[in-house]
Enzyme design. Structure first.
Site, PDB file in Angstrom:
ATOM      1  N   LYS A  32       0.860  -1.191   0.000  1.00  0.00           N
ATOM      2  CA  LYS A  32       0.000   0.000   0.000  1.00  0.00           C
ATOM      3  C   LYS A  32       0.892   1.236   0.000  1.00  0.00           C
ATOM      4  O   LYS A  32       1.767   1.374   0.842  1.00  0.00           O
ATOM      5  CB  LYS A  32      -0.905   0.009   1.227  1.00  0.00           C
ATOM      6  N   ASP A  59      -3.401   4.323  -1.990  1.00  0.00           N
ATOM      7  CA  ASP A  59      -4.345   4.784  -0.959  1.00  0.00           C
ATOM      8  C   ASP A  59      -4.335   6.320  -0.909  1.00  0.00           C
ATOM      9  O   ASP A  59      -3.727   6.905  -0.021  1.00  0.00           O
ATOM     10  CB  ASP A  59      -3.900   4.173   0.378  1.00  0.00           C
ATOM     11  N   LYS A  61      -7.358   8.201  -1.301  1.00  0.00           N
ATOM     12  CA  LYS A  61      -8.649   8.638  -0.734  1.00  0.00           C
ATOM     13  C   LYS A  61      -9.194   9.902  -1.393  1.00  0.00           C
ATOM     14  O   LYS A  61      -9.376  10.937  -0.738  1.00  0.00           O
ATOM     15  CB  LYS A  61      -8.533   8.865   0.771  1.00  0.00           C
ATOM     16  N   ASP A  64     -13.767  14.862  -4.179  1.00  0.00           N
ATOM     17  CA  ASP A  64     -13.926  16.171  -4.816  1.00  0.00           C
ATOM     18  C   ASP A  64     -15.186  16.086  -5.672  1.00  0.00           C
ATOM     19  O   ASP A  64     -15.925  15.089  -5.586  1.00  0.00           O
ATOM     20  CB  ASP A  64     -12.664  16.494  -5.648  1.00  0.00           C
ATOM     21  N   THR A 119     -11.533   5.735  10.787  1.00  0.00           N
ATOM     22  CA  THR A 119     -11.540   5.197  12.159  1.00  0.00           C
ATOM     23  C   THR A 119     -11.206   6.276  13.187  1.00  0.00           C
ATOM     24  O   THR A 119     -11.376   6.076  14.376  1.00  0.00           O
ATOM     25  CB  THR A 119     -10.564   4.012  12.295  1.00  0.00           C
ATOM     26  N   ARG A 211       2.854  -1.207  10.825  1.00  0.00           N
ATOM     27  CA  ARG A 211       3.944  -1.293  11.797  1.00  0.00           C
ATOM     28  C   ARG A 211       4.289  -2.689  12.300  1.00  0.00           C
ATOM     29  O   ARG A 211       5.465  -2.963  12.571  1.00  0.00           O
ATOM     30  CB  ARG A 211       3.664  -0.327  12.944  1.00  0.00           C
TER      31      ARG A 211
HETATM   32  O1  C5P Z   1       0.832   0.621  11.115  1.00  0.00           O
HETATM   33  P1  C5P Z   1      -0.599   0.178  10.983  1.00  0.00           P
HETATM   34  O2  C5P Z   1      -0.742  -1.330  10.864  1.00  0.00           O
HETATM   35  O3  C5P Z   1      -1.507   0.783  12.021  1.00  0.00           O
HETATM   36  O4  C5P Z   1      -1.025   0.773   9.549  1.00  0.00           O
HETATM   37  C1  C5P Z   1      -2.348   0.708   9.071  1.00  0.00           C
HETATM   38  C2  C5P Z   1      -2.438   1.398   7.750  1.00  0.00           C
HETATM   39  O5  C5P Z   1      -3.810   1.434   7.355  1.00  0.00           O
HETATM   40  C3  C5P Z   1      -1.969   2.857   7.759  1.00  0.00           C
HETATM   41  O6  C5P Z   1      -1.401   3.132   6.475  1.00  0.00           O
HETATM   42  C4  C5P Z   1      -3.243   3.641   7.940  1.00  0.00           C
HETATM   43  O7  C5P Z   1      -3.175   4.919   7.378  1.00  0.00           O
HETATM   44  C5  C5P Z   1      -4.245   2.775   7.198  1.00  0.00           C
HETATM   45  N1  C5P Z   1      -5.641   2.945   7.612  1.00  0.00           N
HETATM   46  C6  C5P Z   1      -6.083   2.718   8.902  1.00  0.00           C
HETATM   47  N2  C5P Z   1      -7.405   2.869   9.219  1.00  0.00           N
HETATM   48  C7  C5P Z   1      -8.284   3.254   8.292  1.00  0.00           C
HETATM   49  C8  C5P Z   1      -7.864   3.484   6.984  1.00  0.00           C
HETATM   50  C9  C5P Z   1      -6.516   3.307   6.668  1.00  0.00           C
HETATM   51  O8  C5P Z   1      -5.306   2.352   9.765  1.00  0.00           O
HETATM   52  N3  C5P Z   1      -9.568   3.374   8.607  1.00  0.00           N
END
Ligand code: C5P
Length: 232
Positions: A32, A59, A61, A64, A119, A211
């Site tokens: 991603k 990603d 998003k 517009d 979220t 992460r």
């Molecule tokens: O590091 P982590 O596992 O929390 O990363 C989750 C990824 O998913 C990040 O790139 C975050 O921006 C994305 N994301 C999220 N929740 C959402 C939409 C996207 O955590 N509702």
């Protein structure tokens, strides 16, 4: 496309991203690319990662007016990515225009999925700041239904919402779910987290993992653990 693990490459530069991807010697994970990396490095980063054999979820998003999103999606479709996204809050016409813009001359297009409610938005914020005075889950399901009505392929959502969305929109409507952690890992800023195995039980189609893989001492091993728990 079947079930898969998508690694969120939330890095600030191409150099950091390639240093990370170089640690995968045996497999070419689905990745991603988000706003930070795309805005820092431009479309070249997408083309280079694609040329290295990775599938890409871009990603960005989009949100517009329909005409602007349609034209932007036409540009993104030329990058040959596998998944693109937008905000369902842009409305049905915007989502329809996006799908049209993304469609290549041969009729093919990347998968197109919608963000329902971020979220970071909870019930209280939705009511007090956005003046949407309905249960959050109802709003998420309505936005998912709108995305389906506009011809989109699925939504980004919590694994905890995946089964309700499949019930309402069909089992082929994709649920792409972040908020994944190993049972023993730190949750960081994610509030409601789920393990890869639990996301599998809940019916997620794709898990997005950042992460727990990017911050691991051995990212390839952490990735394989996700694949084993989620797919195998
Ligand atoms: O590091 P982590 O596992 O929390 O990363 C989750 C990824 O998913 C990040 O790139 C975050 O921006 C994305 N994301 C999220 N929740 C959402 C939409 C996207 O955590 N509702």
């Amino acid at each position: 496309m079947g079930k898969d693990v998508i690694i969120a490459c939330d890095f600030a530069s191409a150099a950091q991203t390639f240093a990370f991807l170089d640690r995968f010697t045996q497999e070419r994970p689905f990745v991603k690319i988000g706003m930070e990396l795309f805005y820092a490095e431009g479309s070249a980063i997408v083309r280079t990662i694609k040329a290295r054999g990775h599938k890409i979820f871009l990603d960005l998003k989009l949100h517009d007016i329909p005409n602007t999103v349609k034209k932007a999606m036409a540009v993104l479709s030329s990058l040959d990515v596998d998944i693109c996204n937008l905000h369902a809050a842009g409305g049905l016409d915007m989502m329809r225009a996006a799908a049209e813009g993304l469609t290549r001359p041969d009729g093919s297009r990347p998968l197109l999925i919608a963000v329902t409610q971020l979220t970071s938005i909870d019930q209280q914020r939705m009511e007090n700041e956005l003046l949407i005075r309905r249960p959050l889950e109802e709003v998420v399901l309505q936005y998912a239904a709108n995305a389906k009505a506009a011809g989109l392929d699925g939504v980004v959502c919590s694994p905890l919402e995946a089964s309700r969305i499949h019930e309402a929109c069909g089992k082929d409507f994709l649920t792409v779910t972040p908020g994944i952690r190993f049972a023993e890992g730190a949750s960081g800023d994610q509030k409601r987290v789920t393990t890869p195995a639990r996301a599998k039980e809940l019916g997620s189609d794709y898990i997005v993992v950042g992460r727990p893989i990017t911050g691991a001492a051995d990212p390839a091993a952490a990735y394989r653990r996700c694949v084993n728990d989620f797919i195998d």
